[in-house]
Motif scaffolding. Sequence first.
Motif, PDB file in Angstrom:
ATOM      1  N   ARG A 137      28.354  50.925  43.678  1.00 31.64           N
ATOM      2  CA  ARG A 137      28.453  50.708  42.225  1.00 31.64           C
ATOM      3  C   ARG A 137      28.867  49.271  41.893  1.00 31.64           C
ATOM      4  NH1 ARG A 137      32.138  52.063  37.802  1.00 31.64           N
ATOM      5  NH2 ARG A 137      30.907  52.884  36.053  1.00 31.64           N
ATOM      6  N   VAL A 138      29.839  48.733  42.632  1.00 27.70           N
ATOM      7  CA  VAL A 138      30.305  47.386  42.304  1.00 27.70           C
ATOM      8  C   VAL A 138      29.339  46.313  42.800  1.00 27.70           C
ATOM      9  CG1 VAL A 138      32.723  48.068  42.113  1.00 27.70           C
ATOM     10  CG2 VAL A 138      31.844  47.267  44.331  1.00 27.70           C
ATOM     11  N   ILE A 139      28.527  46.618  43.804  1.00 33.11           N
ATOM     12  CA  ILE A 139      27.490  45.666  44.203  1.00 33.11           C
ATOM     13  C   ILE A 139      26.553  45.419  43.034  1.00 33.11           C
ATOM     14  CG2 ILE A 139      25.388  45.448  45.599  1.00 33.11           C
ATOM     15  CD1 ILE A 139      26.974  46.711  47.922  1.00 33.11           C
ATOM     16  N   SER A 140      26.122  46.468  42.393  1.00 30.95           N
ATOM     17  CA  SER A 140      25.249  46.330  41.233  1.00 30.95           C
ATOM     18  C   SER A 140      25.945  45.569  40.113  1.00 30.95           C
ATOM     19  CB  SER A 140      24.816  47.711  40.746  1.00 30.95           C
ATOM     20  OG  SER A 140      24.044  47.614  39.572  1.00 30.95           O
ATOM     21  N   ALA A 141      27.227  45.841  39.901  1.00 34.25           N
ATOM     22  CA  ALA A 141      27.976  45.165  38.844  1.00 34.25           C
ATOM     23  C   ALA A 141      28.127  43.672  39.138  1.00 34.25           C
ATOM     24  CB  ALA A 141      29.336  45.818  38.675  1.00 34.25           C
ATOM     25  N   GLY A 145      26.648  40.348  36.955  1.00 33.97           N
ATOM     26  CA  GLY A 145      27.702  39.540  36.359  1.00 33.97           C
ATOM     27  C   GLY A 145      28.781  40.349  35.668  1.00 33.97           C
ATOM     28  N   LEU A 146      28.614  41.666  35.635  1.00 36.60           N
ATOM     29  CA  LEU A 146      29.650  42.493  35.017  1.00 36.60           C
ATOM     30  C   LEU A 146      30.956  42.401  35.796  1.00 36.60           C
ATOM     31  CD1 LEU A 146      30.481  44.597  32.890  1.00 36.60           C
ATOM     32  CD2 LEU A 146      29.679  46.362  34.465  1.00 36.60           C
ATOM     33  N   LEU A 147      30.857  42.398  37.115  1.00 37.20           N
ATOM     34  CA  LEU A 147      32.035  42.221  37.961  1.00 37.20           C
ATOM     35  C   LEU A 147      32.108  40.763  38.384  1.00 37.20           C
ATOM     36  CD1 LEU A 147      34.412  43.551  39.565  1.00 37.20           C
ATOM     37  CD2 LEU A 147      32.818  43.715  41.479  1.00 37.20           C
ATOM     38  N   ALA A 148      33.121  40.052  37.901  1.00 37.70           N
ATOM     39  CA  ALA A 148      33.266  38.638  38.236  1.00 37.70           C
ATOM     40  C   ALA A 148      33.918  38.438  39.593  1.00 37.70           C
ATOM     41  CB  ALA A 148      34.086  37.928  37.158  1.00 37.70           C
ATOM     42  N   THR A 158      45.933  48.069  55.870  1.00 39.15           N
ATOM     43  CA  THR A 158      45.606  49.213  55.019  1.00 39.15           C
ATOM     44  C   THR A 158      45.389  48.771  53.572  1.00 39.15           C
ATOM     45  OG1 THR A 158      46.931  50.667  56.421  1.00 39.15           O
ATOM     46  CG2 THR A 158      46.385  51.471  54.213  1.00 39.15           C
ATOM     47  N   MET A 159      44.302  49.245  52.955  1.00 36.28           N
ATOM     48  CA  MET A 159      44.054  48.987  51.542  1.00 36.28           C
ATOM     49  C   MET A 159      44.915  49.935  50.711  1.00 36.28           C
ATOM     50  SD  MET A 159      39.891  48.701  51.559  1.00 36.28           S
ATOM     51  CE  MET A 159      39.054  47.603  52.705  1.00 36.28           C
ATOM     52  N   VAL A 160      45.706  49.379  49.801  1.00 40.29           N
ATOM     53  CA  VAL A 160      46.634  50.201  49.013  1.00 40.29           C
ATOM     54  C   VAL A 160      46.398  50.058  47.509  1.00 40.29           C
ATOM     55  CG1 VAL A 160      48.397  50.201  50.795  1.00 40.29           C
ATOM     56  CG2 VAL A 160      48.411  48.394  49.061  1.00 40.29           C
ATOM     57  N   GLY A 161      45.372  49.327  47.125  1.00 34.65           N
ATOM     58  CA  GLY A 161      45.070  49.140  45.717  1.00 34.65           C
ATOM     59  C   GLY A 161      43.923  48.173  45.548  1.00 34.65           C
ATOM     60  N   SER A 162      43.624  47.833  44.315  1.00 38.17           N
ATOM     61  CA  SER A 162      42.494  46.957  44.022  1.00 38.17           C
ATOM     62  C   SER A 162      42.812  46.076  42.818  1.00 38.17           C
ATOM     63  CB  SER A 162      41.236  47.779  43.703  1.00 38.17           C
ATOM     64  OG  SER A 162      40.954  48.730  44.706  1.00 38.17           O
ATOM     65  N   ILE A 163      42.187  44.911  42.783  1.00 29.33           N
ATOM     66  CA  ILE A 163      42.187  44.051  41.607  1.00 29.33           C
ATOM     67  C   ILE A 163      40.733  43.734  41.302  1.00 29.33           C
ATOM     68  CG2 ILE A 163      42.890  41.850  40.594  1.00 29.33           C
ATOM     69  CD1 ILE A 163      45.234  41.813  42.543  1.00 29.33           C
ATOM     70  N   ALA A 164      40.326  43.898  40.053  1.00 26.31           N
ATOM     71  CA  ALA A 164      38.949  43.611  39.662  1.00 26.31           C
ATOM     72  C   ALA A 164      38.931  42.970  38.280  1.00 26.31           C
ATOM     73  CB  ALA A 164      38.114  44.889  39.653  1.00 26.31           C
ATOM     74  N   ILE A 165      38.037  42.013  38.110  1.00 21.87           N
ATOM     75  CA  ILE A 165      37.854  41.350  36.813  1.00 21.87           C
ATOM     76  C   ILE A 165      36.441  41.651  36.339  1.00 21.87           C
ATOM     77  CG2 ILE A 165      37.885  39.173  35.558  1.00 21.87           C
ATOM     78  CD1 ILE A 165      39.760  38.074  37.666  1.00 21.87           C
ATOM     79  N   THR A 166      36.344  42.315  35.203  1.00 21.12           N
ATOM     80  CA  THR A 166      35.047  42.708  34.662  1.00 21.12           C
ATOM     81  C   THR A 166      34.834  42.113  33.280  1.00 21.12           C
ATOM     82  OG1 THR A 166      36.056  44.763  33.842  1.00 21.12           O
ATOM     83  CG2 THR A 166      34.876  44.863  35.949  1.00 21.12           C
TER      84      THR A 166
END
Length: 211
Positions: A137-141, A145-148, A158-166
């Motif tokens: 899903r985020v590859i498409s975004a 350009g929806l996901l910067a 270990t991954m314990v969270g995420s940060i995303a700029i949309t």
Amino acid sequence: MGFAILAFDSTDPSRRAESIGRHREVITRWAADGRLALGTPLFDAAFQPMGSLMILNVPDETHVKEYIAEEPFAREAVWSRFEVLPFAIATLPYRPLPQPGAPTATSRTHTISIGLDGTDPEAPPRRAAVRASHLARVISAAETGLLAMGGAIMRGQTMVGSIAITAHASDAEAEAWWAEDPYITGDVWQRVTRYGTRMVGLPYHPLPGGV
């Protein structure tokens, strides 16, 4: 892997105004040599600055301390507090970030979403179970350009969270889009915080996977 610095301003807005020029000089230099992957302000609901998100592309905390020592917002008490989070930018087909000379929007254009995973023993398996569908899903975004920019908050390996700029101009728009993401429907993110932001042109290097 790099680091995310999530910083919050003091209650005196004049401090930011007095330091902004020196701040821009430092982040321009760090962006030009590739050590600053992305730097962006945090805005409150009234579109007033309330802090910063700085993504550093550096190998260890020694370089984070170097940045903090140079950063006027830290040295001159613009930031009243900040936290340093180990952070891995996801390798995705990002569009180029704005470069020097690009117009700066006069209103909020993007939303920072910070999602923290659960702390129970089943949290890592929940993330692993839906990660492939989340990435699709985020590859498409990223392509549109929806996901910067996006990536994982780390604790060791270990991954314990995420940060995303949309590219969402409101919390409501961002929340509606993320509501369909496997990290929400799969109960991966247990707590989500959002901040308004806008992009500022700097001599950024391409993000991992970007052009």
